[in-house]
Design an enzyme around this catalytic site. Sequence first.
Site, PDB file in Angstrom:
ATOM      1  N   LYS A  76       0.804  -1.220   0.000  1.00  0.00           N
ATOM      2  CA  LYS A  76       0.000   0.000   0.000  1.00  0.00           C
ATOM      3  C   LYS A  76       0.842   1.277   0.000  1.00  0.00           C
ATOM      4  O   LYS A  76       0.377   2.324  -0.469  1.00  0.00           O
ATOM      5  CB  LYS A  76      -0.952   0.007   1.201  1.00  0.00           C
ATOM      6  CG  LYS A  76      -2.055  -1.023   1.106  1.00  0.00           C
ATOM      7  CD  LYS A  76      -3.025  -0.906   2.264  1.00  0.00           C
ATOM      8  CE  LYS A  76      -4.117  -1.959   2.166  1.00  0.00           C
ATOM      9  NZ  LYS A  76      -5.116  -1.822   3.247  1.00  0.00           N
ATOM     10  N   ASN A  97      -4.987   1.808  -1.739  1.00  0.00           N
ATOM     11  CA  ASN A  97      -5.528   0.453  -1.853  1.00  0.00           C
ATOM     12  C   ASN A  97      -6.323   0.241  -3.135  1.00  0.00           C
ATOM     13  O   ASN A  97      -6.810  -0.859  -3.383  1.00  0.00           O
ATOM     14  CB  ASN A  97      -6.380   0.092  -0.629  1.00  0.00           C
ATOM     15  CG  ASN A  97      -7.785   0.657  -0.707  1.00  0.00           C
ATOM     16  OD1 ASN A  97      -7.996   1.754  -1.221  1.00  0.00           O
ATOM     17  ND2 ASN A  97      -8.751  -0.081  -0.195  1.00  0.00           N
ATOM     18  N   GLY A 138      -1.289   1.128  12.581  1.00  0.00           N
ATOM     19  CA  GLY A 138      -0.637   0.676  11.354  1.00  0.00           C
ATOM     20  C   GLY A 138      -1.434   1.095  10.135  1.00  0.00           C
ATOM     21  O   GLY A 138      -2.098   2.134  10.128  1.00  0.00           O
ATOM     22  N   GLY A 139      -1.389   0.268   9.068  1.00  0.00           N
ATOM     23  CA  GLY A 139      -2.069   0.627   7.833  1.00  0.00           C
ATOM     24  C   GLY A 139      -3.560   0.816   8.012  1.00  0.00           C
ATOM     25  O   GLY A 139      -4.126   1.836   7.611  1.00  0.00           O
TER      26      GLY A 139
END
Length: 294
Positions: A76, A97, A138-139
């Site tokens: 990503k 994404n 996080g992501g």
Amino acid sequence: MSLVGESYVVGLIGSGITATLSAPMHEEAADRLGLRYIYRPIDLDTIADGVDRAPQLMKTALELGFNAFNITFPCKQSIIAHLDELAPDAERLGAVNTVVREDGRLIGHNTDFSGFAHALDQGLPGATLDDVVQLGTGGAGSATAYALLSRGVGHLSLYDLDRSRAEARARELSAQFPAATVDALTPETLPDAVKAADGLVNATPIGMHHHPGAPLDLDLLRPDLWVADVIYLPQETALIRRARELGCRVLPGGYMAVGQAVDAFELITGIRPDDASMRTHFERLIAAQQGESL
């Protein structure tokens, strides 16, 4: 906007995604709309040096006629350097994404953010957003935190086992949303923050089939707290299950999974699928998958 008569070939690039539910979700939505639409996973784990070769694999797929891609772990961030342009939200989040080809240019979008914002609207309408605690930065956590603040959260407290990451994310979000208060929690301050919060979001992997357990002490939950989870395998994580037992309003991870898919499908085709129908199909897929694992 694309024409209904066009055909679409869409890829998902990431690791460990051969059994993804995105393929049947996208293809079934297209079938309902009368579109010719093929969705294929490009699992980097099945390709020699797949992660390193991901940008070249995307380029090759484009040459073979692919229209667009969903991008997942671990690409990503790394895919950004190979795109021509980022949509504003993807640029602010530093993660992509969904990649769409427009007039020969590759445009990166982030529907994790918009998917979670949509999930909040659909699954927790009217929820109080004055004070929210989020676990994980996080992501997925970057997207959910951005979505929460975009929906008007006044005070967002971030907790991560990597405290420096939580602090860095808090600084970034404070700059992007100056009207809100964003801070980082420690293990010592987390319990009091949860006690004072209106809502709790789990954006960690704790609770997944391969990471069982709960992301915090479940005794901190109380009936007037709403609880959201980004995990959808299983839908009933230990956190969601305990929250239901207490009478909390809950938002299982399936809402975000469907929300990001709906938004990605619209970016790719120019047509917005019916989210209720997609969510019903998603629930059937989850039930079938869980039945096979028993």
